[in-house]
Each structure stands twice: as structure tokens, then as C-alpha cells.
Design an enzyme around this catalytic site. Structure first.
Site, PDB file in Angstrom:
ATOM      1  N   LYS A 218     102.075 129.702  56.680  1.00  0.00           N
ATOM      2  CA  LYS A 218     103.415 129.311  56.233  1.00  0.00           C
ATOM      3  C   LYS A 218     104.297 130.561  56.092  1.00  0.00           C
ATOM      4  O   LYS A 218     105.393 130.618  56.612  1.00  0.00           O
ATOM      5  CB  LYS A 218     103.302 128.569  54.897  1.00  0.00           C
ATOM      6  CG  LYS A 218     104.623 128.137  54.333  1.00  0.00           C
ATOM      7  CD  LYS A 218     104.444 127.325  53.065  1.00  0.00           C
ATOM      8  CE  LYS A 218     105.795 127.131  52.389  1.00  0.00           C
ATOM      9  NZ  LYS A 218     105.728 126.353  51.168  1.00  0.00           N
ATOM     10  N   GLU A 224      94.832 138.057  54.997  1.00  0.00           N
ATOM     11  CA  GLU A 224      93.621 137.620  55.696  1.00  0.00           C
ATOM     12  C   GLU A 224      93.976 137.131  57.107  1.00  0.00           C
ATOM     13  O   GLU A 224      93.316 137.468  58.094  1.00  0.00           O
ATOM     14  CB  GLU A 224      92.926 136.471  54.940  1.00  0.00           C
ATOM     15  CG  GLU A 224      92.323 136.848  53.598  1.00  0.00           C
ATOM     16  CD  GLU A 224      93.305 136.765  52.438  1.00  0.00           C
ATOM     17  OE1 GLU A 224      94.542 136.730  52.689  1.00  0.00           O
ATOM     18  OE2 GLU A 224      92.849 136.750  51.281  1.00  0.00           O
ATOM     19  N   GLY A 280     101.696 124.694  50.945  1.00  0.00           N
ATOM     20  CA  GLY A 280     100.556 125.038  51.803  1.00  0.00           C
ATOM     21  C   GLY A 280      99.465 123.981  51.768  1.00  0.00           C
ATOM     22  O   GLY A 280      98.951 123.549  52.800  1.00  0.00           O
ATOM     23  N   ARG A 281      99.103 123.539  50.566  1.00  0.00           N
ATOM     24  CA  ARG A 281      97.982 122.586  50.455  1.00  0.00           C
ATOM     25  C   ARG A 281      98.385 121.156  50.807  1.00  0.00           C
ATOM     26  O   ARG A 281      97.570 120.246  50.747  1.00  0.00           O
ATOM     27  CB  ARG A 281      97.370 122.666  49.057  1.00  0.00           C
ATOM     28  CG  ARG A 281      98.369 122.516  47.925  1.00  0.00           C
ATOM     29  CD  ARG A 281      97.774 122.957  46.595  1.00  0.00           C
ATOM     30  NE  ARG A 281      98.750 122.979  45.519  1.00  0.00           N
ATOM     31  CZ  ARG A 281      99.526 124.019  45.234  1.00  0.00           C
ATOM     32  NH1 ARG A 281      99.475 125.110  45.986  1.00  0.00           N
ATOM     33  NH2 ARG A 281     100.367 123.969  44.224  1.00  0.00           N
ATOM     34  N   GLU A 366      94.380 124.019  42.933  1.00  0.00           N
ATOM     35  CA  GLU A 366      95.538 124.910  43.071  1.00  0.00           C
ATOM     36  C   GLU A 366      96.783 124.212  42.516  1.00  0.00           C
ATOM     37  O   GLU A 366      97.713 124.864  42.045  1.00  0.00           O
ATOM     38  CB  GLU A 366      95.751 125.320  44.536  1.00  0.00           C
ATOM     39  CG  GLU A 366      96.596 126.572  44.681  1.00  0.00           C
ATOM     40  CD  GLU A 366      96.590 127.166  46.083  1.00  0.00           C
ATOM     41  OE1 GLU A 366      96.005 128.252  46.275  1.00  0.00           O
ATOM     42  OE2 GLU A 366      97.167 126.551  46.998  1.00  0.00           O
ATOM     43  N   HIS A 397      69.463 115.111  46.440  1.00  0.00           N
ATOM     44  CA  HIS A 397      68.241 115.923  46.399  1.00  0.00           C
ATOM     45  C   HIS A 397      68.525 117.315  45.851  1.00  0.00           C
ATOM     46  O   HIS A 397      67.744 118.240  46.069  1.00  0.00           O
ATOM     47  CB  HIS A 397      67.616 115.995  47.797  1.00  0.00           C
ATOM     48  CG  HIS A 397      67.122 114.645  48.235  1.00  0.00           C
ATOM     49  ND1 HIS A 397      65.869 114.183  47.930  1.00  0.00           N
ATOM     50  CD2 HIS A 397      67.757 113.647  48.892  1.00  0.00           C
ATOM     51  CE1 HIS A 397      65.735 112.952  48.411  1.00  0.00           C
ATOM     52  NE2 HIS A 397      66.871 112.605  48.987  1.00  0.00           N
ATOM     53  N   LYS A 521      95.725 139.200  44.810  1.00  0.00           N
ATOM     54  CA  LYS A 521      96.244 139.719  46.091  1.00  0.00           C
ATOM     55  C   LYS A 521      96.842 141.108  45.886  1.00  0.00           C
ATOM     56  O   LYS A 521      96.602 142.027  46.672  1.00  0.00           O
ATOM     57  CB  LYS A 521      97.376 138.808  46.604  1.00  0.00           C
ATOM     58  CG  LYS A 521      96.971 137.459  47.117  1.00  0.00           C
ATOM     59  CD  LYS A 521      98.199 136.823  47.784  1.00  0.00           C
ATOM     60  CE  LYS A 521      98.083 135.336  47.942  1.00  0.00           C
ATOM     61  NZ  LYS A 521      99.316 134.700  48.396  1.00  0.00           N
TER      62      LYS A 521
END
Ligand code: F6P
Length: 557
Positions: A218, A224, A280-281, A366, A397, A521
Site C-alpha cells: 500500500k 521487508e 492494509g488488512r 491489528e 492431536h 519498525k
């Protein structure tokens, strides 16, 4: 502390509706689901509802008609409906970033008119959304048909999405979920981690001449993503023995930031735009979904958008008694705020939903991992839960032991589908029925458990009876759909998006900012020169300093 918040509403914990729920919780005490079902033979029928293709059974919750009524009254008093309507109208409800919140416009039909203040006055954003969708479609058709060629003239066979957070989790999750709808002749990879191992493993067996990179960011400033994209460009140009001119055929960008895209060296003709009112999400049904569209094709992508829209309309219009996202949000409030539940498990009984819970972690945590209210005051109540889970049978399990017999209350969602996808291997031995039998059995065991009397009746020695007793009373929602289609996936995601919205509205927090990710960050940028050059970082604490020194020694620096 004032009784009122900045919007002139009474603070949540001072509302009579909140206190009524606290009192009701005391009165209900440790009522057991066995009792609630015994007292009401119609409970399963009365406490279930359908939205589109989703059937929700919420009868295995520790609630009565009175609980649900009080919860709805809380939602009304907290102004959930007003905030919802303001969101759909495009008002700037993300107040700390002064932004509208309009992911719902991404799936609105083209005839819808949603006006938002832009650079040139008010603009109908739905027109812009559909223009980008068409551009995505044209590009997708060209790539899938082989018309779009790489720099050396070879057709594109591999797509590598580079992004992180919302620019990765959504498309990666949906790609897994809709594997049955993807073009199996093509290879899709999703790279997010700044650990070079992620990119290395994604690229090591690919031919650069056949590889397209989709750089999803965005902001186009996320370290990253830009780092991975830079390494990917080096890999491509080295592999092709080509200069910068090769980038145009192998790199496209999905972003709101034209300037940064062009600074990176991607032709803005190869940029697919979205807007600051898409969080973003909440972005994978925007241009951020391009890798997914390349995988499943434009028609399936549009089916998915229609699924989202169906639930948007349900959330906007359905009365509170039948409103599924409202109900799920309120049940979460009931457990988080009145039963001290700290977490919420999402347990899909579908291998294809293996990344679904990871996706929801960003969506929920978030959004609602906040402790400052929209009025700038600290909240005095629990907010977002820890969301966790993996596909159910595997969890059975591993960690289900703790849900069944541990000391914590963990409300859970069990998600399953009546039909398996239609291209499963021939020769599977009735596995789908077995899978679903597990889902139904777990819902039953969690709710009703096994009494000491039942255990004793099986002839278990007295000293083992306490160990083999299941208290039960663990609440679950079962979400059942016919099959996992693109539309059903869209419906499911929208259901959770709006659930998260409802909870944020009640807790009076801004569910659409994410200031909590900033500090790490900034510090990473400050610490990096210390690792590489041994630079002095002013104000570095003693523990971090010692760790940095040890790291440098281990690296032989
Ligand atoms: O982690 C913070 C965040 O801003 C997320 O909200 C977002 O999804 C992610 O980083 C990626 O951001 P971008 O798409 O700008 O690269």
C-alpha cells in the site's frame, strides 16, 4: 475519569446496559449447556441463522434470550449501527489517521454511488474501483492466455507475490483456500519475510524468464517488501543477463503510492492502484488481490467480490436479531468482557483454510489490539482477544486437550463444508465424512462433555474418573456451508470483518489504525547500522547492547 467519552456518549463501563450485563452474568452463574438444551427443545433451531450460503449454529453458547437481548441493547447504546452507517457512507471514521474506511466499496456493484472527498473534490469511488478491476482483468487475461510475454519472449508460468501483512496474508490465504479454482499449469508463491530464506526458497527452482513479480505494498515503503523486491530484481536481471529494461515485463506494482513505485523502477503503466481508504488488512479484494485473480481468473474473483457484498448488505440491512456479524461480535464481548476469556480459537475443518486463522489474526488483532479509546482515554475494559487456531483435525492431536480439560475458557468457531471440492484424488476413502464427523463430534464434546456418572458407568476405576471427566460447557459457533467456493470465501471474510467492526465500535477504539506496529519498525532501522558497522546507537539499553555485541562476535565482525 469523565463519565462521558469524546462523542458525548457515556463511557462503556458506566452504561446501564453494561451493568445490566454484569448483573445478568452473576445471575446466570455457572449454568451448563446441558441444562440450557434440556430446558428448550427448540434451542438449536431458534439459535441458528443463515446468511447467504453460510449457516450459523450459535446454540452452543452460554446465553439465553435475555443475554442476547441485553447484548443487543448494549450495541444500540454504544452506537454500533450509527458507526456502521457512517462507515458505509464513507465518513472518516478512522479518526487517528483522518481516513474513510471503505473496503465495502471494493465489492459494491458499479451502479452504487459512494462519494468521498478526493484531490478534485467529491468523487464516486465505486467508478474508480471498477476501472481498476477492469485493468486487472485485462492484465490477468493477457498473462493467463500467454499473450503477456517475459523479456526473452517466453510466456509467464510463475507468479511471485511480494508483500507483507495485509499485502500478503489475504492473497496467500485466499490462494490456498481456492486452490481448486486455480490454474494448475502455473506456479504461485507468496514471499513476505525479510529473512532472505523466504525469497531463496520461493525462487530457487524458477526460471526468471518465466517469472512475474507482483510487488504488493500500500505504502511502497515497507522495508521487508522493498528489500525483497530489490533482491528479486537483482535475481531477475542476473538470471536474464539483462539490464533495467527487463523489469517492465517482469514487475508489476499494487500500491497507493505512484511516486515510490516509479522511484523503484516500475513503470506506472504496470501499477494497479488502490486508495488510502482501504486499510492494509482489508485490502485483498482491492488491487492487492491481483495474484489471486491471476490464479483463479477474473470470473471467480468477481464471484468472490459478490460474496463479500452479500454479507455487507446483510450487515447493513438485517435487523439486529438476525444480524450475523453483530451476533458474533456480541458473543465475543460476552466472553471477553463478562467471562474473562482471553482468546478465541478459529478451527476450520478444511485443509484449504490452513491460512485462514493466520489471516484473521491480522484482521482481528491489528484492528482491535488497542488500549486507548477513540476519545484518547485509556479503556477500562478488555479489548481484542488473542486469535489462534489451525485446521481442526490437526489441532485435535495437539492443543484440543487444553480446550477440553484445561483451566481457560476458549470460545471457538468450527468451520466446515458439506461437500469436498470436486477435483479431489480418485480413490479417497470417504475422508470428507470422517473429517466432518470430527467437527460435529468436537462441538458436541466441547459443549456437553462427559459427567463423572457417565464415566463411572463405563467401568472406569474410581481413581481415574476425575481424569476422564469432561466438564464441557465450552462455547462454540458452528459455521456450515455447502462448499468452499469463491463466493463462500468472500462471505466468510466479510462476516469476520464486520464482527471485528462491531467489537471495536462497542469498545470505542479505532479499529482501523495500527500505531502499535510503528515503534519496532523505527527501532529496527536504528539498530541495523550497529549490527553491520558496529555504529554507536545512542540510548540503546544494556540488554540490547550486549545482544548486539554477541551477534557481531558470532558473525566474526
Ligand atoms: O504491519 C503494519 C502494516 O501497515 C499493515 O497494516 C499492512 O498490512 C502491512 O504493514 C503492509 O503494509 P504495506 O502494504 O504498506 O506494505
Amino acid at each position: 475519569m469523565s463519565e462521558m467519552n469524546a462523542e458525548g456518549r457515556t463511557r462503556l463501563d458506566r452504561m446501564p446496559e453494561w451493568n445490566a450485563l454484569a448483573k445478568h452474568r452473576e445471575e446466570l452463574g455457572e449454568v451448563h449447556l446441558r441444562e440450557l438444551f434440556a430446558n428448550d427443545p427448540q434451542r438449536a433451531e431458534r439459535y441458528s441463522l443463515s446468511v447467504g450460503d453460510l449457516h450459523l449454529d450459535y446454540s452452543k453458547h452460554l446465553v439465553t434470550d435475555e443475554t442476547l437481548r441485553l447484548l443487543r441493547e448494549l450495541a444500540a447504546a454504544a452506537g454500533v449501527a450509527e458507526l456502521r452507517d457512517a462507515m458505509f457512507r464513507g465518513e472518516k471514521i478512522n479518526t487517528t489517521e483522518d481516513r474513510a474506511v471503505l473496503h465495502t466499496a471494493l465489492r459494491a456493484p458499479e451502479s452504487t454511488d459512494i462519494e468521498v472527498e478526493g484531490a478534485h473534490g467529491k468523487e464516486n469511488v465505486v467508478l474508480a474501483v471498477h476501472a481498476v478491476l477492469r485493468k486487472m482483468q485485462v492484465f490477468t487475461d493477457r498473462v493467463r492466455s500467454g499473450d503477456w510475454k517475459g523479456h526473452t519472449g517466453k510466456r509467464i508460468k510463475n507468479v511471485v507475490n511480494i508483500g507483507i501483512g495485509g499485502s500478503d496474508l489475504g492473497p496467500a490465504m485466499a490462494y490456498e483456500a481456492l486452490r481448486a479454482y486455480t490454474d494448475r499449469e502455473m506456479t504461485f508463491r507468496f514471499v513476505s519475510n525479510v529473512d532472505g530464506a523466504d525469497l531463496h526458497e520461493a525462487l530457487r527452482d524458477l526460471d526468471p524468464a518465466e517469472t512475474l513479480f507482483v510487488i504488493a505494498s500500500k505504502t511502497f515503503t515497507t522495508i521487508e517488501t522493498i528489500t525483497n523486491a530489490t533482491s528479486a530484481r537483482n535475481w531477475l536481471l542476473t538470471g536474464l543477463r539483462a539490464g533495467e529494461e527487463a523489469v517492465a515485463k517482469h514487475f508489476v506494482a499494487l500500491s497507493t503510492n505512484e511516486e515510490k513505485v516509479s522511484e523503484f523502477g516500475i513503470d506506472t503503466a504496470n501499477m494497479f492502484e488502490f486508495w488510502d481508504w482501504v486499510g492494509g488488512r482489508y485490502s485483498f479484494d482491492s488491487a492487492i488481490g491481483l495474484s489471486l485473480m491471476l490464479a483463479i481468473g477474473p470470473d471467480h474473483f468477481r464471484e468472490m467480490l459478490a460474496g463479500f457484498h452479500l454479507v455487507d448488505e446483510h450487515f447493513r440491512c438485517a435487523p439486529p436479531e438476525e444480524n450475523a456479524p453483530l451476533l458474533l461480535g456480541l458473543l465475543g464481548i460476552w466472553y471477553g468482557n463478562f467471562h474473562d476469556a482471553q482468546s478465541h480459537a478459529v478451527l476450520p475443518y478444511s485443509h484449504y483454510l490452513s491460512k485462514f486463522t493466520a489471516y484473521l489474526q491480522q484482521l482481528d488483532m491489528e484492528s482491535n489490539g488497542k488500549s486507548t479509546g477513540r476519545d484518547g482515554q485509556p479503556v477500562n475494559w478488555q479489548t481484542g482477544p488473542v486469535v489462534w487456531g489451525t485446521p481442526g483435525t490437526n489441532g485435535q492431536h495437539a492443543y484440543y486437550q487444553l480446550i477440553h480439560q484445561g483451566t481457560k475458557m476458549i470460545p471457538a468457531d468450527l468451520i466446515g463444508f458439506a461437500k469436498p471440492v470436486d477435483d479431489l484424488l480418485p480413490g479417497l476413502v470417504g475422508q470428507h465424512d470422517l473429517l466432518m464427523a470430527n467437527l460435529f463430534a468436537q462441538g458436541q464434546a466441547l459443549a456437553f462433555g462427559k459427567t463423572p456418572e457417565e464415566v463411572a458407568a463405563e467401568g472406569v476405576p474410581p481413581e481415574l474418573i476425575p481424569h476422564k471427566t469432561f466438564r464441557g460447557n465450552h462455547p462454540t459457533t458452528t459455521v456450515l456451508a455447502s462448499e468452499l467456493t469463491p463466493s463462500v470465501l468472500g462471505q466468510l471474510i466479510a462476516l469476520y470483518e464486520h464482527k471485528v467492526f462491531v467489537q471495536g465500535a462497542i469498545w470505542n477504539i479505532d479499529s482501523f489504525d495500527q500505531w502499535g506496529v510503528e515503534l519496532g519498525k523505527v527501532l529496527a532501522k536504528r539498530v541495523e547500522p550497529a549490527l553491520v558497522e558496529g555504529a554507536e546507537v545512542p540510548g540503546l539499553d544494556a540488554s540490547t547492547q550486549a545482544l548486539v555485541a554477541r551477534y557481531r562476535a558470532l558473525r566474526g565482525r
